[in-house]
Design an enzyme around this catalytic site. Sequence first.
Site: not given
Length: 553
Positions: A122, A238, A284, A349, A384
């Site tokens: 990811e 997000h 992100r 998000h 994050r």
Amino acid sequence: MNSPHSTPPIPSRAFDLIVVGSGAAGLYATLCLPAQYRILLVTKDKLRTGSSKWAQGGIAAAIADDDSPELHLEDTLHAGAGLCDRQAVEFLVNHAPEAIHSLLELGVAFDRKNNKLATTLEAAHSRSRVLHSQDTTGRAIIDILTARVSERPNIQVLSQAFALSLWQDAPGAAIQGISLLWENQIVWLEANAVILATGGGGQIFAQTTNPPVSTGDGVALAWRAGAVLRDLEFVQFHPTALSKPGAPHFLISEAVRGEGAHLVDAQGHRFAFDYDPRGELAPRDVVSRAIFNHLEKTALDPVRANVYLDLRAIAPDKVRYRFPNIIQKCQQWGIDVFAEPIPVAPAAHYWMGGVAVDLMAATSVPGLYAIGETASTGVHGANRLASNSLLECIVFAAQLHQLAIEPVRDAPLPTPSEEAVNWEADQEFIESIRQQLPGLMWHSAGISRQQSILEEGIAMVSAWRSQVRESAIGQYLNHLSPNNTVQFTSEAAATQLKLAAETLNLLDIGYWMLKSAAFRTESRGGHYRNDYPQPSADWQVHTLIQGEQVYQR
């Protein structure tokens, strides 16, 4: 033991421990707490309604031969943009394999490849380390944890119970229990510790991937109780939520881009590389701003416009295996992912900030604990790292197995006094505020912020807070007493009270989010100021809130 799907009468006024919230953090904490304690698990709606079950991508852990906790540490610190607590991150990554082992023992069925646990890559991870259960990892974990909770005779589940306030003699004083709105009653329950696991506050924004229950209740409760809050300005937007009129903002997992999907605009241009050399696999916040800026430049109505996520670069068999839930959700809204790209746009998000806690999940208030998205453990910093959130839930909730308290003496629940009240006169303006607030926050504290707009937002939210607090229903909430167990004679009164209390929670967290964003005059991680677009070494510190004070440390 009663099924967690039913809500039997409360057997006692007193429990040793009360856990508020039934996502991954709350459920796992409940299972980890010592079995000799009588535990009440309170959930605002029914079980399985929180954000955890929506987690698609997976849970990060360095278990592969080419990976290590040290590499996981470095990736997390890098994503956190200088604000991670290194000790907390070390604790997280070092306990990650143990957390995965625990979930496997409980019965979570992660995907496997060649008889080994399968992992995927990811964004911002240097190794393939994200374990998954197809694209419904959160649901797989929640289903198992819920089943295990139902087997424990020391655990009582109270569904559709809304936490109104924490019971203490004064803000900052030790927690004595909690007040709940349940079954048209206000009940006060004693406990020697309360664990807040209520999730984030995505509903503060007009566009969010969070479920309707995510209204920042735990953070608001903790602030009113005198707890220190930390880094509320850091919100992760997000980049790829489904953007179709009438459809919910269903999250299209980051794992889709990790497997090779392309972001394209209406002309088919793969635009993300125009903004960052990492393209779709940039962090992100970078991808979200790339979409935001691209729409600002190219769309007639940027607020309602979208870009597209094209899965056709991924082998169809892999799409069917990895993303069956995404395929199904898109089909429900008339989108065939094998023949056309998915319309997407950014949405709020994840909230990196929350109630400041230590490695034992303890807040600054004696007897009050916070875990999951409600907490600020220090592991996420300003941004994050993908798939660290489920891991954080499990690792820090596990710490509560060490919790030692004096058991509370059993006590019968008092007979409630009936109250015939009606706050219909207050409802119209409270409902109006509730409808306007998310749009205001999206405009004022969304993907791109600036001082003048933040100040306008602060003024408006401050006025709304005063209106609600000074109303008859606001005054009623402010003067709740542990000596009063109340039975409302009408369901309407209880519904009105919940709306007012939840709206106050949203106003409180919205106000402090705006104040924190105005306070931090730089851009870092999930906080972007177009009037201060660069990070500043002077701001490599945390924003802290206690009472009415905002300060840095």
